[in-house]
Design a protein around this motif. Structure first.
Motif, PDB file in Angstrom:
ATOM      1  N   LEU A 259       5.505  20.597   8.666  1.00 50.08           N
ATOM      2  CA  LEU A 259       5.591  20.316  10.114  1.00 50.08           C
ATOM      3  C   LEU A 259       6.336  19.001  10.333  1.00 50.08           C
ATOM      4  N   LYS A 260       5.967  17.989   9.540  1.00 53.00           N
ATOM      5  CA  LYS A 260       6.655  16.710   9.710  1.00 53.00           C
ATOM      6  C   LYS A 260       7.844  16.559   8.763  1.00 53.00           C
ATOM      7  N   GLU A 261       7.741  17.092   7.543  1.00 53.64           N
ATOM      8  CA  GLU A 261       8.815  16.842   6.570  1.00 53.64           C
ATOM      9  C   GLU A 261      10.036  17.733   6.802  1.00 53.64           C
ATOM     10  N   GLY A 262       9.816  19.039   6.984  1.00 51.33           N
ATOM     11  CA  GLY A 262      10.957  19.928   7.227  1.00 51.33           C
ATOM     12  C   GLY A 262      11.692  19.496   8.484  1.00 51.33           C
TER      13      GLY A 262
ATOM     14  N   GLY B 241      10.688   7.759  -2.424  1.00 49.36           N
ATOM     15  CA  GLY B 241      11.772   7.046  -1.760  1.00 49.36           C
ATOM     16  C   GLY B 241      11.295   5.977  -0.801  1.00 49.36           C
ATOM     17  N   ALA B 242      10.425   6.377   0.125  1.00 50.05           N
ATOM     18  CA  ALA B 242       9.995   5.454   1.169  1.00 50.05           C
ATOM     19  C   ALA B 242       8.815   6.068   1.901  1.00 50.05           C
ATOM     20  N   MET B 243       8.191   5.264   2.776  1.00 47.02           N
ATOM     21  CA  MET B 243       6.999   5.740   3.484  1.00 47.02           C
ATOM     22  C   MET B 243       7.009   5.240   4.924  1.00 47.02           C
ATOM     23  N   GLU B 244       6.711   6.192   5.827  1.00 55.09           N
ATOM     24  CA  GLU B 244       6.892   5.964   7.260  1.00 55.09           C
ATOM     25  C   GLU B 244       5.694   5.327   7.959  1.00 55.09           C
ATOM     26  N   ASN B 245       4.865   4.541   7.289  1.00 58.72           N
ATOM     27  CA  ASN B 245       3.714   3.889   7.929  1.00 58.72           C
ATOM     28  C   ASN B 245       4.093   3.353   9.314  1.00 58.72           C
TER      29      ASN B 245
ATOM     30  N   VAL C  98       8.930  22.431   0.543  1.00 59.40           N
ATOM     31  CA  VAL C  98       8.354  21.885   1.779  1.00 59.40           C
ATOM     32  C   VAL C  98       9.405  21.073   2.548  1.00 59.40           C
ATOM     33  N   TYR C  99      10.203  20.299   1.833  1.00 61.34           N
ATOM     34  CA  TYR C  99      11.194  19.431   2.488  1.00 61.34           C
ATOM     35  C   TYR C  99      12.471  20.205   2.844  1.00 61.34           C
ATOM     36  N   ASP C 100      13.148  20.716   1.834  1.00 63.08           N
ATOM     37  CA  ASP C 100      14.506  21.233   2.060  1.00 63.08           C
ATOM     38  C   ASP C 100      14.503  22.653   2.618  1.00 63.08           C
TER      39      ASP C 100
ATOM     40  N   ALA D  22      17.013   6.517   8.205  1.00 58.13           N
ATOM     41  CA  ALA D  22      16.925   7.381   9.387  1.00 58.13           C
ATOM     42  C   ALA D  22      15.691   8.276   9.293  1.00 58.13           C
ATOM     43  N   HIS D  23      15.499   8.876   8.131  1.00 58.36           N
ATOM     44  CA  HIS D  23      14.370   9.796   7.942  1.00 58.36           C
ATOM     45  C   HIS D  23      13.040   9.114   8.283  1.00 58.36           C
ATOM     46  N   GLU D  24      12.823   7.947   7.709  1.00 58.37           N
ATOM     47  CA  GLU D  24      11.540   7.265   7.956  1.00 58.37           C
ATOM     48  C   GLU D  24      11.442   6.846   9.419  1.00 58.37           C
ATOM     49  N   TYR D  25      12.545   6.381   9.983  1.00 59.81           N
ATOM     50  CA  TYR D  25      12.504   6.003  11.400  1.00 59.81           C
ATOM     51  C   TYR D  25      12.183   7.232  12.262  1.00 59.81           C
TER      52      TYR D  25
ATOM     53  N   THR E 276       0.830  -1.204   0.000  1.00 58.67           N
ATOM     54  CA  THR E 276       0.000   0.000   0.000  1.00 58.67           C
ATOM     55  C   THR E 276       0.861   1.249   0.000  1.00 58.67           C
ATOM     56  N   GLN E 277       0.287   2.342  -0.501  1.00 56.69           N
ATOM     57  CA  GLN E 277       0.841   3.684  -0.299  1.00 56.69           C
ATOM     58  C   GLN E 277      -0.355   4.597  -0.081  1.00 56.69           C
ATOM     59  N   CYS E 278      -0.507   5.088   1.141  1.00 58.19           N
ATOM     60  CA  CYS E 278      -1.705   5.885   1.445  1.00 58.19           C
ATOM     61  C   CYS E 278      -1.445   7.383   1.527  1.00 58.19           C
ATOM     62  N   GLU E 279      -0.238   7.819   1.880  1.00 60.87           N
ATOM     63  CA  GLU E 279      -0.006   9.262   1.911  1.00 60.87           C
ATOM     64  C   GLU E 279       0.072   9.779   0.478  1.00 60.87           C
ATOM     65  N   ALA E 280      -0.550  10.888   0.161  1.00 54.96           N
ATOM     66  CA  ALA E 280      -1.372  11.676   1.042  1.00 54.96           C
ATOM     67  C   ALA E 280      -2.821  11.157   1.095  1.00 54.96           C
ATOM     68  N   GLU E 281      -3.410  10.864  -0.053  1.00 50.80           N
ATOM     69  CA  GLU E 281      -4.840  10.570  -0.060  1.00 50.80           C
ATOM     70  C   GLU E 281      -5.138   9.240  -0.749  1.00 50.80           C
TER      71      GLU E 281
HETATM   72  N1  B3K Z   1       6.020  10.838   3.694  1.00 49.44           N
HETATM   73  C1  B3K Z   1       6.484  10.176   2.508  1.00 49.44           C
HETATM   74  C2  B3K Z   1       6.149  10.885   1.250  1.00 49.44           C
HETATM   75  C3  B3K Z   1       4.792  10.564   0.723  1.00 49.44           C
HETATM   76  C4  B3K Z   1       4.609  11.201  -0.651  1.00 49.44           C
HETATM   77  C5  B3K Z   1       3.193  11.091  -1.129  1.00 49.44           C
HETATM   78  N2  B3K Z   1       3.029  11.597  -2.467  1.00 49.44           N
HETATM   79  C6  B3K Z   1       7.957   9.945   2.544  1.00 49.44           C
HETATM   80  C7  B3K Z   1       8.730  10.814   3.452  1.00 49.44           C
HETATM   81  O1  B3K Z   1       8.824  12.009   3.317  1.00 49.44           O
HETATM   82  O2  B3K Z   1       9.259  10.306   4.402  1.00 49.44           O
END
Ligand code: B3K
Ligand code: ZN
Length: 886
Positions: free
Chosen positions: A332-335, A275-279, A394-396, A310-313, A132-137
């Motif tokens: 809030l979470k990504e930066g 890249g990856a997803m932090e479920n 948003v990230y960098d 590390a980022h996902e953890y 699965t990949q649920c983020e964002a919607e």
């Molecule tokens: N939070 C996910 C990114 C999801 C992208 C959705 N289009 C990966 C990350 O930033 O850790």
């Protein structure tokens, strides 16, 4: 932001959810033709909204509105009673039940087709396994649900599937039960004790092999760490596992944050949009960020894996335990999490070298975005498709904003701010303002003006001028700031900018810094706080004319303009006590020289002072090879492009190649000696020192290959065929790929034959060909679309071939005849029906069209108009294309 864009969602329209979900029980029946999903939700009216409504005297209960897309609805039951179709409405985007009580149970049954899901969002299959990949919607493509991050619920999940084909059944939390069914099928049930938004839900079912290790947290909890991969890849997970354990220890040590469950799972899949997803407790990763061994992965791959693991953890606390109220708050979470992974990598390796890489990325990717039609604040206030906003801004830039707070508060007060943030908001869905408030309250630092960094788009410009008064022994710095207009934001307010600096004395040492009015000097480095459009700082007791070292460590994401002379820059290059600024001085000087050459000066010769400065760096390279390998690189083509009023990609490429040849010629014996000194066959290690030596060796080879003589070619071919590590093989292959030699074809063929069954290595082969500077690159890329190893449905392949050509080969992509543009538009139109997120991401180069000459602009616009005219276009591609057209 264009508030008039049709379908735009606006931050100012945010309303709390009318209904909350306490528990979710999901039952997945995975079958070849169709998957059935039974969802049981315990729902209650949101008391916060109920009070507001009661106060307004509206007695009417709000309808229950659930998001859902591409779902075949089988049944709906409320408190155990089936609803007839006249009790609800269903359209392409939602299920609405007009009359519901205050608290109730809702059961829906839907059918979905994961095997047909090529968008890779929701439940889909990759190499025959379900994930699965649920983020964002994406959760709305699995079941009907209020698909928004401020609805947090506790989940239990039962998965049933064929036992032989899908022996591994995973979801979030803890496994609580499992069993066999009579017909060769089996099932497993998982429970996640932590309430979470639905974007963190995950399910995996497949034939996977697991590598297991353990981590004991500092409070004594034993955590099972499992990495699942496709059979045959078990020998490539050691580095990811070691990275995970280092991340867990680092987060305890630096932030006091411990892992909170008994299991942490990572699953690597080959079809993944990013890249990856932090479920929660079940991270799903692109194989690119898990699988590595020295023969197949480069040093950069190893570093990326460590950073992404590390980022996902780290998201477990910054993202999962405390999550976002709405998607405008994504940073809030990504930066914050990018800042955390950057600090982790800096602690694991060389801090200055890491900072240089971050700044290069910021300047070549984020600054151009901030100057483009897609420019948006770190907290956007409008979007059409949220997937388009997982951006460098948003990230960098978001991470830079956190870094500036860290700089303004200092390490200790920043940590207090983090502690307060978790104490206040654990288990909540909050906003960027909540984060800044915790930082301000814990530290006593006023961050009111600072919070403009979240709201104003565009890269601020800092213009700094210095004046020394020998008689008065004073040095005055005048700092002016301005923020350029961006779409929807014509006028800007001054920002609160931390300017880290020092004054370098004639002997190359930092001078004590004392501002007029201060009793005594407070050290040799300090952070000046810029708040107004113009600020003047007067330093006293300055014994001789200093050279200012400004924006040390790149203390703010701004464009710095100074009045430093070439001689000042050469001096800083040799003496600055801040390693980042030593590198920066060389880049600034190199940029000046290259821009002069681009403008038609210099006939390919370099100023002697510059050559001597590079020679000095090269002589001293053994002291810090990793730093030298950065400092000896000429400013890149992408960076040079950001420094031109009107970008001329051909002139940039030619000038830079001429300068490379000039440096190669002038220092040839030194390049050769440096190559030889670092070419020993030492045992492979992924530590900073070994990575640095390989980087310096390959940079030396790059300069030698710029001359392309027989000796250089011999070394390059020898390195290619003798390489044990991918870093060395791919570097040599890349240099050969730019040549017009029989050795080129032989090397590309040998590499292909050796690695044709390793998809991640074949990505490198595609990328090398796509970024070749040869005139036939586009013809080659076009041919490769039909190569058996290329798959249009696989995002890694698309990025390696099409993305690398459009984004990483400016001189060929921007060919004046527009063939590169037509090619990209063709591919976007072809991929959009398959995978809109990937198609939209490919369009990045088009969104920056305003930076080019009118001829190229017209050609790009023509392609964008062709794209917009396509019927059935996804909102993803439509948003980027229409905003780029402006
Ligand atoms: N939070 C996910 C990114 C999801 C992208 C959705 N289009 C990966 C990350 O930033 O850790
Ligand atoms: Zn993230």
């Amino acid at each position: 932001m264009d508030k008039g864009t049709p379908g735009a969602i606006l931050l100012k329209d945010y309303r709390p959810p009318a209904h909350l979900i306490e528990t979710v029980d999901l039952r997945f029946d995975l079958r070849d033709d169709v998957t059935t999903v039974r969802a049981t939700l315990t729902v209650r009216r949101n008391p916060a909204c109920a009070e507001a409504q009661d106060a307004a005297d509206t007695v009417e209960h709000p309808p229950l509105v659930l998001d859902g897309q591409r779902l075949e609805l089988v049944s709906v039951a409320l408190d155990g009673r089936a609803l007839t179709p006249d009790c609800y409405t269903v359209d392409a985007d939602r299920l609405t039940i007009p009359h519901v009580p205050d608290a109730f149970t809702l059961e829906t049954v839907v059918r979905i087709k994961p095997q047909e899901n090529t968008a890779l969002e929701g439940l889909y299959t990759s190499s025959g396994n379900y994930c699965t990949q649920c983020e964002a919607e994406g959760f709305r493509k699995i079941t009907y649900f209020p698909d928004r991050p401020d609805v947090m619920a506790r989940y239990s999940t039962r998965i049933e599937a064929d036992k032989a084909r899908y022996p591994v059944l995973l979801s979030n939390g803890n496994p609580v039960d499992s069993g066999d069914c009579p017909d060769g099928r089996h099932w497993a049930r998982w429970e996640d004790p932590f309430p979470k938004p639905c974007y963190l839900f995950a399910l995996v079912a497949g034939n996977l092999r697991c590598v297991e290790d353990r981590f004991r947290t500092r409070s004594g909890r034993d955590v099972a760490l499992r990495i699942y991969v496709e059979p045959g890849n078990e020998d490539k997970v050691d580095h990811a596992m070691a990275s995970l354990k280092r991340s867990m220890a680092w987060d305890e040590e630096v932030f006091g944050l411990e892992y909170d469950l008994d299991i942490f799972n990572i699953v690597a899949v080959s079809d993944f949009n990013m890249g990856a997803m932090e479920n929660k407790s079940l991270n799903v990763f692109n194989t690119k960020y898990v699988l590595a061994k020295p023969e197949t992965a480069t040093d950069q791959d190893f570093l990326n894996i460590e950073a992404v693991v590390a980022h996902e953890y780290f998201h477990n606390w910054t993202g999962n335990r405390v999550t976002c109220r709405d998607w405008f708050q994504l940073s809030l979470k990504e930066g914050l999490t990018v800042f955390r992974d950057q600090e982790f990598s800096a602690d694991m390796h060389s801090r200055p070298v890491k900072r240089i890489a971050e700044v290069q990325r910021l300047r070549t990717v984020q600054f151009p975005e901030d100057a483009s039609a897609m420019a948006h604040p770190v907290r956007p206030d409008s979007y059409v498709e949220i997937n388009n906003f997982y951006t460098p801004t948003v990230y960098d830039k978001g991470a830079e904003v956190i870094r500036m707070i860290h700089t303004l508060l200092g390490r200790e007060r920043f940590r207090k701010g983090m502690d307060l943030y978790f104490a206040r908001h654990d288990g909540q869905a909050v906003t960027c303002d909540d984060f800044v408030a915790a930082m301000a309250d814990a530290s006593g630092v006023d961050l009111a003006q600072f919070s403009l960094w979240y709201r104003q788009a565009g890269t601020p410009v800092l213009d700094v001028a210095g004046a020394y008064d020998a008689a008065a022994r004073t040095y005055r710095l005048t700092v002016r700031q301005s923020v350029p207009p961006t779409p929807g934001q014509p006028a800007k307010q001054p920002m609160h900018i931390p300017l880290a600096m020092g004054l370098t004395g004639p002997d190359g040492r930092d001078l004590p810094l004392r501002l007029a009015g201060e009793d005594a000097a407070a050290g040799t480095g300090r952070v000046l706080e810029i708040r107004r459009a113009e600020e003047v700082f007067e330093f006293v007791d300055v014994p001789a004319r200093p050279v200012p070292s400004l924006l040390r460590g790149f203390s703010a994401p701004v464009r710095l303009k100074t009045d430093l002379s070439d001689a000042d820059l050469a001096f800083l290059m040799a003496h600055d006590s801040d390693a980042f600024n030593r590198w920066e001085a060389g880049q600034t000087l190199g940029t000046r020289i290259l821009l002069g050459m681009i403008a038609g000066g210099g006939n390919g010769t370099l100023p002697d002072a510059y050559v001597r400065a590079m020679e000095a760096l090269l002589e001293d390279a053994a002291a810090d090879p990793a730093f030298a390998a950065q400092a000896l690189v000429l400013p890149g083509e992408a960076y040079l492009a950001t420094q031109m009023e009107v970008v001329d990609p051909v002139a940039i490429h030619e000038a830079r190649e001429a300068a490379r040849r000039a440096l190669a010629t002038a220092l040839r014996p030194r390049w050769l000696a440096t190559y030889r000194a670092n070419a020993g066959n030492e045992p492979f290690a992924v530590d900073a020192a070994a990575i640095g030596r390989r980087a310096l060796k390959n940079l030396s080879l790059a300069y030698l290959m710029a001359l392309g003589d027989d000796e250089a070619l011999g070394l390059c071919v020898g390195q290619f065929h003798g390489a044990h590590a991918m870093t060395d093989a791919i570097a040599a292959l890349q240099f050969l790929a730019d040549t017009d030699t029989p050795e080129r074809e032989a090397a590309l063929g040998a590499f292909h034959d050796r690695w044709k069954d390793e998809p991640l290595v074949m990505d490198k082969w595609f990328m090398v060909r796509a970024t070749s500077k040869r005139a036939d690159a586009l013809a080659d890329v076009t041919r490769l679309l039909a190569h058996p190893a290329f798959e249009i449905r696989n995002p890694n392949k698309v990025y390696a071939l099409i993305g690398a050509f459009a984004g990483g080969n400016p001189v060929r992509f921007h060919a004046a005849d527009g063939a590169g543009y037509a090619f990209l538009a063709d591919q976007v139109l072809r991929i959009d029906p398959i995978n809109p997120q990937v198609a939209a991401r490919l369009m990045g180069p088009f969104s920056r069209l305003r930076r080019f000459d009118t001829g190229r602009q017209d050609l790009m616009r023509a392609q964008l108009r062709r794209i917009v005219a396509q019927s059935g276009l996804s909102p993803d591609v439509y948003e980027v294309a229409s905003k780029s057209l402006g």
